[in-house]
Design an enzyme around this catalytic site. Structure first.
Site, PDB file in Angstrom:
ATOM      1  N   SER A 143       2.664  -6.491  -0.451  1.00 48.82           N
ATOM      2  CA  SER A 143       2.908  -5.278  -1.233  1.00 48.82           C
ATOM      3  C   SER A 143       4.082  -5.350  -2.193  1.00 48.82           C
ATOM      4  O   SER A 143       4.236  -4.455  -3.027  1.00 48.82           O
ATOM      5  CB  SER A 143       3.107  -4.087  -0.298  1.00 48.82           C
ATOM      6  OG  SER A 143       1.870  -3.629   0.204  1.00 48.82           O
ATOM      7  N   LYS A 146       3.762  -4.795  -5.965  1.00 47.32           N
ATOM      8  CA  LYS A 146       3.838  -3.480  -6.609  1.00 47.32           C
ATOM      9  C   LYS A 146       5.037  -3.371  -7.544  1.00 47.32           C
ATOM     10  O   LYS A 146       5.038  -2.547  -8.462  1.00 47.32           O
ATOM     11  CB  LYS A 146       3.883  -2.370  -5.561  1.00 47.32           C
ATOM     12  CG  LYS A 146       2.600  -2.192  -4.753  1.00 47.32           C
ATOM     13  CD  LYS A 146       2.746  -1.043  -3.761  1.00 47.32           C
ATOM     14  CE  LYS A 146       1.455  -0.756  -2.995  1.00 47.32           C
ATOM     15  NZ  LYS A 146       1.149  -1.787  -1.991  1.00 47.32           N
ATOM     16  N   SER A 335       4.635   2.539  -0.459  1.00 48.81           N
ATOM     17  CA  SER A 335       3.701   1.426  -0.620  1.00 48.81           C
ATOM     18  C   SER A 335       2.280   1.957  -0.771  1.00 48.81           C
ATOM     19  O   SER A 335       1.361   1.553  -0.049  1.00 48.81           O
ATOM     20  CB  SER A 335       3.785   0.451   0.562  1.00 48.81           C
ATOM     21  OG  SER A 335       3.244  -0.792   0.208  1.00 48.81           O
TER      22      SER A 335
END
Length: 499
Positions: A143, A146, A335
């Site tokens: 993640s 991102k 997230s």
């Protein structure tokens, strides 16, 4: 000890001043009606107990989070760290090696950090890497990708951009069943909500869109319509390569509440199999409740564009999302995979690329290239990091954070202000519970897949120097142990002058 405590508080104040561009950003706060106020409130009331222990006994000497987070309410501007009476020294490679390598040695190889890793620590003021361990090696980021998605979207569209959801009336050719049709056109806002939403910071409301639509129809003397919905903004498969999953809905430009089938607003949840159709059904019900008869079931159509087959569309009602800055912050703090995929597709639309997984990946890469980031060998396959085909280096992600901290690029600042606060917000709320060195001081994006643990963010060292870092490890077999190891590494940066 008291002198060191005061020293650390001054350092954190300097960090906050550097990463916040203007007072208006602070006054508005990020998403969720003033997250910073909530952070300060939680910090002040936190008992500081519970959860896992990450640090040693000396961690008790660090300040609590309440005074650390208090500067978030100010608009102080930090002096240049490299000049003037308040200049602070940069760390050295040898000093950082002394702080980090014992942790890497202890947890590497067959330990918690798995078989392969990539580490980069960069001085934010100069952009110079001050410590690296296989920093250019490519690894699955999970993640923390991102960060790249967010900075690409902000660079392409600006922090004030808002995503529109529109109801239009087809003109010049509607016949038969299409004669009285209106079309709900998805613009790519996954935060469009069917729940009650009030206040200037609230997400775009489907209820408000229904109010506007019903009012406009009644003014034109229309009390009965057929409803279509248009998802043509996106192309390619709607399912993420991981398949149906509670961590992400089918990726479509029309959905309400991220396709969640419960009352949650973040985290895993049961998901709709067809978010666009569900949103249209919800909208039809709202129109009926407002005195507009909706004949038949909503069906998928493509609203004609001006000049297409001699047809055009007339806008009837529109709502707009929160600013892109707020969406980026929300995507990073929690997230949020749905928002991240939407940000990637908005970047694709801005670049003229197909709004698909492939097109969004190309658009994000192109935008990162314009920011002169080190992309050699990198691959971005999605916006959320759920795809293991993503491969980037710690050096790349650290430089993303450098760009976000650059005073010459205030439009990129939400990438920093959206980072979770260790022990208090988002995906770091349950970590650093008893690690007083890092708690409230480390701000970082987390990344977790099976066998993958990553952490990337920012700290101020004991000398008051802002450092950004990216820690990536693949091949882990002990996810909790890997998290603790990464957390200790970030705390180690905060706890030393490293010279």
């Amino acid at each position: 000890m008291e002198q060191r405590r005061t020293w650390r508080l001054s350092a954190v104040s300097a960090f906050v001043g550097l990463v916040v561009a203007v007072a208006s950003v602070l006054a508005a706060g990020p998403w969720d009606n003033g997250q910073r106020k909530a952070e300060r409130a939680r910090a002040a009331g936190s008992p500081g107990t519970g959860g896992e222990r990450h640090g040693g006994d000396d961690a008790r000497s660090a300040p609590g989070a309440a005074p650390v987070l208090a500067p978030l309410g100010t608009a102080a501007v930090a002096p240049s760290p490299d000049s003037g009476d308040d200049a602070v020294p940069a760390p050295t490679q040898a000093g950082l090696a002394d702080a980090l390598e014992p942790l890497l040695d202890e947890n590497g190889a067959d330990g918690a950090l798995g078989r392969t890793g990539s580490v980069s620590v960069v001085d934010a003021a100069t952009g110079r890497q001050v410590y690296g361990a296989r920093a250019d090696a490519k690894a699955v980021p999970a993640s923390i990708i991102k960060l790249a998605t967010g900075i690409a979207a902000l660079s392409a569209l600006g922090p004030d951009h808002r995503i529109k959801t529109t109801v239009v009336v087809p003109e010049g050719g509607g016949k038969g069943k299409d004669k009285d049709r209106i079309v709900l056109v998805g613009g790519g806002d996954p935060t469009l909500t069917a729940r009650p939403a009030k206040g200037p910071d609230a997400p775009a409301s489907l209820r408000k869109l229904a109010d506007k639509t019903a009012s406009a129809l009644k003014k034109s003397g229309t009390d009965s319509v057929r409803l279509g919905y248009d998802t043509s903004l996106y192309s390619g498969p709607v399912l993420h390569p991981i398949g149906p999953n509670e961590n992400i809905s089918p990726v479509t430009p029309l959905m309400v509440d991220e396709g969640r089938l419960d009352d949650s607003d973040h985290g895993p949840a049961p998901r709709s199999h067809d978010p666009a159709a569900d949103a249209a059904e919800e909208f039809a019900t709202m129109l009926r409740d407002r005195g507009i008869a909706v004949k038949g079931e909503p069906r998928s159509v493509k609203a004609a564009k001006d000049g297409e087959d001699g047809k055009g569309v007339r806008p009837l009602a529109t709502v707009r999302s929160q600013p892109l800055s707020a969406l980026v912050e929300r995507a990073l703090t929690n997230s949020d995979n749905d928002i991240a995929e939407a940000l990637a597709r908005q970047t694709a639309v801005a670049a003229g690329e197909p709004a698909s997984f492939d097109g969004a990946g190309r658009a994000v890469m192109a935008r990162l290239n314009k920011l002169r980031l080190p992309l050699s060998g990198a691959r971005i396959a999605d916006g959320s990091g759920l795809d293991r085909a993503d491969h980037v280096s710690a050096a790349l992600l650290a430089q993303v954070l450098v760009r976000a901290a650059d005073p010459d690029h205030p439009e990129l600042r939400p990438v920093l202000t959206g980072l979770p606060v260790a022990g208090f917000t988002g995906t770091l709320r349950g970590r650093y519970a008893q690690d007083a060195v890092g708690r409230g001081v480390v701000r970082a994006k987390t990344g977790t897949l099976t066998g993958v643990n990553t952490l990337a963010g920012a700290v101020v060292d004991a000398d008051g120097r802002l450092l950004v870092f990216a820690f990536m490890t693949n091949g882990t077999t002990d996810p909790q142990g890997a998290q603790r190891a990464l957390d200790r590494m970030a705390s180690a940066l905060a706890n030393c002058g490293c010279r």
